[in-house]
Design a protein around this motif. Structure first.
Motif, PDB file in Angstrom:
ATOM      1  N   GLN A  28       0.818  -1.212   0.000  1.00  0.00           N
ATOM      2  CA  GLN A  28       0.000   0.000   0.000  1.00  0.00           C
ATOM      3  C   GLN A  28       0.856   1.268   0.000  1.00  0.00           C
ATOM      4  O   GLN A  28       0.508   2.259  -0.643  1.00  0.00           O
ATOM      5  N   GLY A  29       1.962   1.259   0.744  1.00  0.00           N
ATOM      6  CA  GLY A  29       2.762   2.477   0.901  1.00  0.00           C
ATOM      7  C   GLY A  29       3.276   3.005  -0.425  1.00  0.00           C
ATOM      8  O   GLY A  29       3.158   4.194  -0.729  1.00  0.00           O
ATOM      9  N   ASP A  30       3.823   2.126  -1.229  1.00  0.00           N
ATOM     10  CA  ASP A  30       4.344   2.486  -2.550  1.00  0.00           C
ATOM     11  C   ASP A  30       3.227   3.141  -3.391  1.00  0.00           C
ATOM     12  O   ASP A  30       3.362   4.268  -3.881  1.00  0.00           O
ATOM     13  N   ALA A  31       2.113   2.444  -3.498  1.00  0.00           N
ATOM     14  CA  ALA A  31       1.019   2.934  -4.341  1.00  0.00           C
ATOM     15  C   ALA A  31       0.448   4.251  -3.820  1.00  0.00           C
ATOM     16  O   ALA A  31       0.300   5.227  -4.562  1.00  0.00           O
ATOM     17  N   GLN A  32       0.151   4.288  -2.539  1.00  0.00           N
ATOM     18  CA  GLN A  32      -0.498   5.492  -1.998  1.00  0.00           C
ATOM     19  C   GLN A  32       0.442   6.691  -2.012  1.00  0.00           C
ATOM     20  O   GLN A  32       0.039   7.817  -2.316  1.00  0.00           O
ATOM     21  N   ALA A  33       1.729   6.465  -1.694  1.00  0.00           N
ATOM     22  CA  ALA A  33       2.683   7.580  -1.678  1.00  0.00           C
ATOM     23  C   ALA A  33       2.816   8.185  -3.077  1.00  0.00           C
ATOM     24  O   ALA A  33       2.798   9.406  -3.246  1.00  0.00           O
ATOM     25  N   ASN A  34       2.932   7.327  -4.083  1.00  0.00           N
ATOM     26  CA  ASN A  34       3.086   7.846  -5.447  1.00  0.00           C
ATOM     27  C   ASN A  34       1.826   8.553  -5.931  1.00  0.00           C
ATOM     28  O   ASN A  34       1.904   9.593  -6.586  1.00  0.00           O
ATOM     29  N   ASN A  35       0.656   8.006  -5.600  1.00  0.00           N
ATOM     30  CA  ASN A  35      -0.581   8.684  -6.001  1.00  0.00           C
ATOM     31  C   ASN A  35      -0.682  10.056  -5.327  1.00  0.00           C
ATOM     32  O   ASN A  35      -1.032  11.044  -5.968  1.00  0.00           O
ATOM     33  N   MET A  36      -0.371  10.112  -4.031  1.00  0.00           N
ATOM     34  CA  MET A  36      -0.491  11.399  -3.320  1.00  0.00           C
ATOM     35  C   MET A  36       0.488  12.424  -3.878  1.00  0.00           C
ATOM     36  O   MET A  36       0.160  13.596  -4.020  1.00  0.00           O
ATOM     37  N   LYS A  37       1.695  11.956  -4.195  1.00  0.00           N
ATOM     38  CA  LYS A  37       2.704  12.864  -4.756  1.00  0.00           C
ATOM     39  C   LYS A  37       2.238  13.361  -6.127  1.00  0.00           C
ATOM     40  O   LYS A  37       2.290  14.561  -6.418  1.00  0.00           O
ATOM     41  N   ASP A  38       1.755  12.446  -6.962  1.00  0.00           N
ATOM     42  CA  ASP A  38       1.261  12.853  -8.284  1.00  0.00           C
ATOM     43  C   ASP A  38       0.061  13.794  -8.174  1.00  0.00           C
ATOM     44  O   ASP A  38      -0.214  14.569  -9.083  1.00  0.00           O
ATOM     45  N   SER A  39      -0.677  13.702  -7.073  1.00  0.00           N
ATOM     46  CA  SER A  39      -1.820  14.605  -6.870  1.00  0.00           C
ATOM     47  C   SER A  39      -1.395  15.943  -6.303  1.00  0.00           C
ATOM     48  O   SER A  39      -2.233  16.816  -6.054  1.00  0.00           O
ATOM     49  N   GLY A  40      -0.087  16.109  -6.023  1.00  0.00           N
ATOM     50  CA  GLY A  40       0.406  17.417  -5.597  1.00  0.00           C
ATOM     51  C   GLY A  40       0.608  17.589  -4.104  1.00  0.00           C
ATOM     52  O   GLY A  40       0.904  18.692  -3.644  1.00  0.00           O
ATOM     53  N   LEU A  41       0.441  16.532  -3.315  1.00  0.00           N
ATOM     54  CA  LEU A  41       0.685  16.670  -1.869  1.00  0.00           C
ATOM     55  C   LEU A  41       2.181  16.577  -1.560  1.00  0.00           C
ATOM     56  O   LEU A  41       2.952  16.016  -2.335  1.00  0.00           O
ATOM     57  N   ASN A  42       2.570  17.129  -0.398  1.00  0.00           N
ATOM     58  CA  ASN A  42       3.953  17.002   0.070  1.00  0.00           C
ATOM     59  C   ASN A  42       4.072  15.665   0.782  1.00  0.00           C
ATOM     60  O   ASN A  42       3.503  15.477   1.850  1.00  0.00           O
ATOM     61  N   VAL A  43       4.840  14.760   0.176  1.00  0.00           N
ATOM     62  CA  VAL A  43       4.945  13.406   0.730  1.00  0.00           C
ATOM     63  C   VAL A  43       6.398  13.118   1.089  1.00  0.00           C
ATOM     64  O   VAL A  43       7.303  13.390   0.298  1.00  0.00           O
ATOM     65  N   ILE A  44       6.613  12.583   2.287  1.00  0.00           N
ATOM     66  CA  ILE A  44       7.931  12.053   2.641  1.00  0.00           C
ATOM     67  C   ILE A  44       7.737  10.609   3.126  1.00  0.00           C
ATOM     68  O   ILE A  44       6.616  10.224   3.473  1.00  0.00           O
ATOM     69  N   ILE A  45       8.816   9.839   3.113  1.00  0.00           N
ATOM     70  CA  ILE A  45       8.687   8.414   3.437  1.00  0.00           C
ATOM     71  C   ILE A  45       9.528   8.084   4.671  1.00  0.00           C
ATOM     72  O   ILE A  45      10.709   8.437   4.730  1.00  0.00           O
TER      73      ILE A  45
END
Ligand code: NDP
Ligand code: MG
Ligand code: MG
Length: 332
Positions: A28-45
């Motif tokens: 889930q982490g891989d998929a959700q992080a990439n979707n959120m980043k592509d949607s313009g959110l600030n994402v860190i891992i």
């Protein structure tokens, strides 16, 4: 009617200046992080040093750091590591670095509901649970669609929990398919019931019993395999897309009459009573205590002995040959 949301009902504005720390970069982490980043959110891992995921997340262009640092730097701590280690990782790395007004966010409510994590009262507790595996969460997002999700707020300290919950759900693409409001309790109990009684447990046992019935009556195992296992997906796909009657309308008249009259003989009231027992064991905590103590005693070996029984069962032996015939390159 349950409360629902679609994409247009939600704005990302309330969370666009917040940082989402995705803890874990697995299914889930891989998929959700990439979707959120592509949607313009600030994402860190946030990850454990030396693990396999660190390099992958970095190679995918993410900012990666320890779980402790990601907790310090994030506003929404979205915990996507395996459920059974969430309690320990929370105790060691997340809890000590949490501060007032942050959100702890989940895709499954078990850790909070069963108190594997004892969260303080000055944070938000939220959940966005996509109803599908991570690969689908990413694939459907890239197709400009999404995987439907169920969403909940367990603790609203900031008064802004719903903005955060719905924002994440929109950013992972789930709101394009649709969101349904639930509670932490309902999500845990129905999720566990579904996978035990119907989806994983129920389906595997039903198929195995049907296979054994045919083989014990002298039919060829290969024929039995195709009949009771392989074809199941075709029927389930119809039920998912068109409903139960939609399936009945699409099978032969003989299948329709036979299934409508014999189905309830097989899955009878005794079967439903057993389902109720399984649900009660979830609701009263019996299953939770059993699973925790098995996991602590045996780790992943807790289920190996059961899987070994399947390995030795004819349905798996013949299944391997049949799948090799159909899909020569596939791995088990
Ligand atoms: P995974 O098993 O895929 O999680 C593995 C990830 O967790 C890896 O990136 C791993 O890093 C990391 N990890 C493991 N241990 C640690 C640690 N001590 N510190 C930091 N990171 C660690 O989990 P899932 O994606 O399956 O599940 C995540 C959540 O999503 C769960 O709550 C689950 O119930 C929920 N969920 C899962 C679904 C699914 O499709 N699987 C569906 C819906 C909900 P490394 O590789 O470096 O070890
Ligand atoms: Mg489920
Ligand atoms: Mg589950």
């Amino acid at each position: 009617m349950a409360k629902t949301w679609k994409d247009n009902d939600i704005s990302l504005d309330p969370i666009k200046d917040q940082t989402v720390s995705v803890i874990g970069y697995g299914i889930q982490g891989d998929a959700q992080a990439n979707n959120m980043k592509d949607s313009g959110l600030n994402v860190i891992i946030g990850l454990k040093e030396g693990g396999n995921s660190w390099k992958k997340a970095e190679a995918d262009g993410h900012k990666v750091m320890s779980v402790a640092d990601a907790t310090k730097q994030g506003d929404i701590i979205h915990i996507l590591i395996p459920d059974m280690i969430q309690g320990q990782v929370y105790k060691d790395e997340i809890g000590p670095n949490l501060s007032e007004g942050k959100a702890l966010s989940f895709s499954h409510a078990a850790a909070i509901y069963w108190k594997w994590i004892e969260a303080p009262s000055n944070v938000d507790l939220i959940m966005v649970a996509p109803k599908g595996p991570g690969s689908k969460v990413r694939e459907t997002y890239l197709d400009n669609f999404g995987t439907p999700a169920i969403v909940a707020v367990e603790q609203d300290f900031t008064g802004k929990s719903w903005d955060r919950t719905l924002g994440i759900a929109k950013a992972i693409g789930s709101a394009r398919a649709g969101l349904i409001k639930t509670t932490f309790k309902e999500e845990v109990e129905t999720d566990w019931f579904g996978e035990q009684a119907d989806l994983c447990g129920g389906a595997a046992s039903m198929v195995t019993n049907a296979f054994e019935t045919l083989v014990e009556a002298g039919y060829q195992p290969e024929i039995a395999y195709f009949e009771v296992l392989h074809e199941l997906k075709l029927i389930v796909d119809m039920i998912q897309r068109y409903g139960i009657n939609g399936m009945w309308r699409r099978v032969s008249e003989t299948a329709r009459y036979g299934g409508l009259t014999r189905g309830p003989m097989v899955m009878d009231s005794a079967n439903k009573e057993n389902m109720k027992k399984v649900l009660t064991m979830i609701q009263d905590g019996t299953f939770n205590s059993e699973w925790i103590s098995e996991y602590q005693k045996n780790g992943k070996d807790a289920f190996d002995k059961y899987m070994k029984q399947y390995d030795e069962h004819q349905i798996e032996k013949v299944g391997k040959d049949m799948r090799k015939m159909m899909w020569p390159d596939s791995t088990e």
